[in-house]
Design a protein around this motif. Structure first.
Motif, mmCIF file in Angstrom:
data_model
loop_
_atom_site.group_PDB
_atom_site.id
_atom_site.type_symbol
_atom_site.label_atom_id
_atom_site.label_comp_id
_atom_site.label_asym_id
_atom_site.label_seq_id
_atom_site.Cartn_x
_atom_site.Cartn_y
_atom_site.Cartn_z
ATOM 1 N N HIS A 474 0.838 -1.199 0.000
ATOM 2 C CA HIS A 474 0.000 0.000 0.000
ATOM 3 C C HIS A 474 0.877 1.254 0.000
ATOM 4 C CE1 HIS A 474 -3.678 2.267 0.530
ATOM 5 N NE2 HIS A 474 -3.139 2.926 1.547
ATOM 6 N N ILE A 475 0.379 2.271 -0.680
ATOM 7 C CA ILE A 475 1.002 3.599 -0.665
ATOM 8 C C ILE A 475 -0.088 4.592 -0.265
ATOM 9 C CG2 ILE A 475 2.138 5.383 -2.046
ATOM 10 C CD1 ILE A 475 3.153 3.162 -3.886
ATOM 11 N N GLY A 476 0.164 5.410 0.763
ATOM 12 C CA GLY A 476 -0.858 6.366 1.211
ATOM 13 C C GLY A 476 -0.340 7.252 2.324
ATOM 14 N N THR A 477 -1.284 7.763 3.146
ATOM 15 C CA THR A 477 -0.887 8.620 4.267
ATOM 16 C C THR A 477 -0.445 7.757 5.447
ATOM 17 O OG1 THR A 477 -3.100 8.648 5.231
ATOM 18 C CG2 THR A 477 -2.627 10.309 3.540
ATOM 19 N N ILE A 478 0.212 8.406 6.413
ATOM 20 C CA ILE A 478 0.674 7.675 7.595
ATOM 21 C C ILE A 478 -0.515 7.137 8.386
ATOM 22 C CG2 ILE A 478 1.818 7.962 9.829
ATOM 23 C CD1 ILE A 478 3.795 9.831 8.465
ATOM 24 N N ASP A 479 -1.600 7.942 8.491
ATOM 25 C CA ASP A 479 -2.793 7.505 9.224
ATOM 26 C C ASP A 479 -3.426 6.275 8.560
ATOM 27 O OD1 ASP A 479 -2.458 9.492 11.074
ATOM 28 O OD2 ASP A 479 -3.838 10.908 10.085
ATOM 29 N N GLU A 480 -3.514 6.292 7.219
ATOM 30 C CA GLU A 480 -4.073 5.140 6.494
ATOM 31 C C GLU A 480 -3.220 3.895 6.738
ATOM 32 O OE1 GLU A 480 -6.037 7.299 2.534
ATOM 33 O OE2 GLU A 480 -4.034 6.399 2.434
ATOM 34 N N MET A 481 -1.917 4.106 6.744
ATOM 35 C CA MET A 481 -1.008 2.982 6.906
ATOM 36 C C MET A 481 -1.157 2.359 8.294
ATOM 37 S SD MET A 481 0.854 1.747 4.544
ATOM 38 C CE MET A 481 1.204 3.214 3.556
ATOM 39 N N LYS A 482 -1.246 3.200 9.310
ATOM 40 C CA LYS A 482 -1.387 2.697 10.664
ATOM 41 C C LYS A 482 -2.680 1.922 10.818
ATOM 42 C CE LYS A 482 1.456 6.162 13.030
ATOM 43 N NZ LYS A 482 1.465 7.301 13.979
ATOM 44 N N GLU A 483 -3.766 2.443 10.180
ATOM 45 C CA GLU A 483 -5.059 1.774 10.272
ATOM 46 C C GLU A 483 -5.000 0.386 9.604
ATOM 47 O OE1 GLU A 483 -9.725 2.436 8.919
ATOM 48 O OE2 GLU A 483 -8.256 4.035 8.643
ATOM 49 N N ARG A 484 -4.384 0.326 8.442
ATOM 50 C CA ARG A 484 -4.265 -0.947 7.726
ATOM 51 C C ARG A 484 -3.442 -1.978 8.507
ATOM 52 N NH1 ARG A 484 -5.279 -1.628 2.221
ATOM 53 N NH2 ARG A 484 -6.347 0.133 1.241
#
Length: 489
Positions: A474-484
């Motif tokens: 995945h590539i995205g924001t830090i918040d999205e990454m933490k959620e995933r």
């Protein structure tokens, strides 16, 4: 005297030939690896290649077979005045022809074919288009050889041919004539059968395993035949009599009972230990087989020259045995330990030849190269043991090598640099533990330097894989990454 152990009550059919408690030959037939050498097909010519003096024939097995001009019955039976004509004179594209397989195909090659059909029997080999009479060289009495040459001239009808086996020696001609008539009748029946079939079609299956083995060995050389299947036992007993045939009644697998399972396992290994502590390293490839001779634990008792010579002498005998046991064919290169004296080289070659005499497949020794490598070839008639029992590793694709953790980590690093300046501020990678350790570096220092240089955060999680690899998940924001990542847990 040989003992033949036959294991045919399961789907995989196996035969072992044993002499003096040593396994000489292994013949294994699996449904998906069924041999086709000797089979007769009604095929269709797909392509004629004048430049190669050859044609390709569809016989219905997925790979077109190859037939040379000289192997066409039409060429063989043509007048001498036409022998120099191109293959296109003897066969055309789309033509239906009857062919016999003489050599198994390989992964990328189709089988080798002939139109000069042969029907092997116990005492003779019948060739409908052979146009010759040949007598086994093992018949020592010239008078007996002449008798059988005259037999062929008397009873053959043009263009038939005949090979008289050693088994005919001192036999009544009426018995051999009956076998000839059976073979002739078999061929005529096939000719009638093929008229009703469309190509490509199988006309005759020559590979009933037990029949083949019994044909390959002279009855006089067999001490005992032991078999574990009742119907086959009855057929062999009716054919050969009760004297040499016995039915195996044990609960244990017959190959286990006779210690043959262990021999099969040994025959699949790369290293073969010799009795004196030296060893062979056998590497099979599609193109050729390489055998390396090493002194191993053998140190000798006299001097280096003597140690080397004795090791090579023992290795030569074992190599001839292993080629037969594993059914290795084609080009074989043997890297013996370097010998400076030609007389020692010749003795090693002689030792190889002495054991190879017992091998039905012809071995040709081409001699030592300038680098001291012995070149030899062995005729191929069926797939080797390794090809039947093993398959290419899906991880390394048969190379025996995979990319190291460092190679994959550096490849990943190069790909990460391609994301420099992207609009997102985090990337998630899954990879093996070893690759992860290389990418992170000691105390994760390397990862920190990369994040600083690339201006985005790198998250790495582990996967279990037989080979080193990575995936950008995945590539995205830090918040999205933490959620995933949290949801993944």
């Amino acid at each position: 005297m040989k003992t033949i152990i036959i294991n045919v009550k399961t789907s995989e059919k196996r035969v072992a030939v044993v002499e003096d408690q040593k396994v000489l030959e292994l013949n294994i037939q699996q449904p998906k690896h069924k041999e086709i050498v000797g089979n007769l097909y009604k095929g269709r010519v797909i392509d004629v290649l004048p430049g190669m003096q050859a044609a390709f024939v569809d016989i219905g097995i997925g790979r077109n077979g190859y037939i040379g001009r000289e192997q066409l019955a039409s060429y063989h039976l043509s007048p001498q005045s036409e022998k120099d004509k191109n293959i296109a004179h003897f066969v055309r594209q789309g033509e239906e022809i009857i062919v016999q397989v003489t050599k198994e195909g390989a992964e990328r090659k189709g089988p080798k074919l002939t139109g000069l059909i042969e029907f092997p029997g116990t005492s003779l080999v019948y060739s409908p288009f052979g146009n010759y009479v040949a007598v086994s060289r093992k018949m020592k009495e010239e008078e007996e050889r002449d008798r059988w040459r005259n037999f062929g001239k008397t009873y053959l009808e043009k263009p038939e041919g005949l090979i008289i086996r050693t088994a005919c020696e001192n036999k009544d001609e009426s018995i051999i004539l009956k076998e000839l008539e059976i073979q002739r009748s078999r061929f005529n029946s096939l000719i009638e059968k093929q008229k009703l079939l469309k190509p490509p079609s199988l006309l005759f299956d020559a590979n009933h395993l037990v029949d083949k083995i019994l044909l390959e060995h002279q009855f006089e050389d067999i001490k005992e035949i032991v078999i574990d299947e009742a119907q086959e036992y009855k057929q062999i007993k009716d054919l050969l009599g009760e004297e040499k045939v016995s039915f195996f009644r044990g609960k244990e697998n017959i190959f286990s009972s006779y210690g043959i399972e262990r021999e099969i396992e040994k025959a699949l290994k790369h290293i073969v230990w010799l009795d004196n502590g030296a060893y062979l390293l056998i590497e099979q490839t599609e193109a050729l087989t390489i055998i390396d001779v090493n002194t191993g634990k053998f140190q000798g008792k006299e001097n280096l020259r003597d140690t080397v010579f004795k090791t090579n002498l023992a290795a030569a005998k074992e190599i001839a045995f292993q080629l037969r046991l594993r059914d290795i064919s084609g080009i074989v290169l043997v890297d013996f330990i370097d010998m400076k004296h030609n007389d020692e080289r010749q003795k090693v070659i002689q030792a190889l030849r002495s054991v190879a005499k017992e091998d039905r497949n012809r071995m040709t020794i081409h001699g030592f190269t300038s680098l001291g490598i012995l070149e030899l070839t062995r005729k191929k008639t069926r797939q080797d043991l390794l090809g039947i029992l093993q398959t290419s590793c899906p991880t390394c694709s048969g190379t025996g090598r995979v990319d190291s953790a460092e190679t994959i980590a550096f490849k990943l690093e190069r790909e990460l640099w391609e994301y420099q300046g992207m609009d997102y501020d985090a990337i998630w990678i899954e990879t093996t533990e070893e690759v992860k350790q290389v990418l992170l570096g000691e105390n994760t220092n390397h990862k920190k330097r990369l994040e600083e240089a690339l201006s985005f955060r790198i998250y790495v999680t582990e996967i279990v894989s037989p080979r080193h690899e990575y995936f950008i998940r995945h590539i995205g924001t830090i918040d999205e990454m933490k959620e995933r990542l949290n949801n993944r847990s």
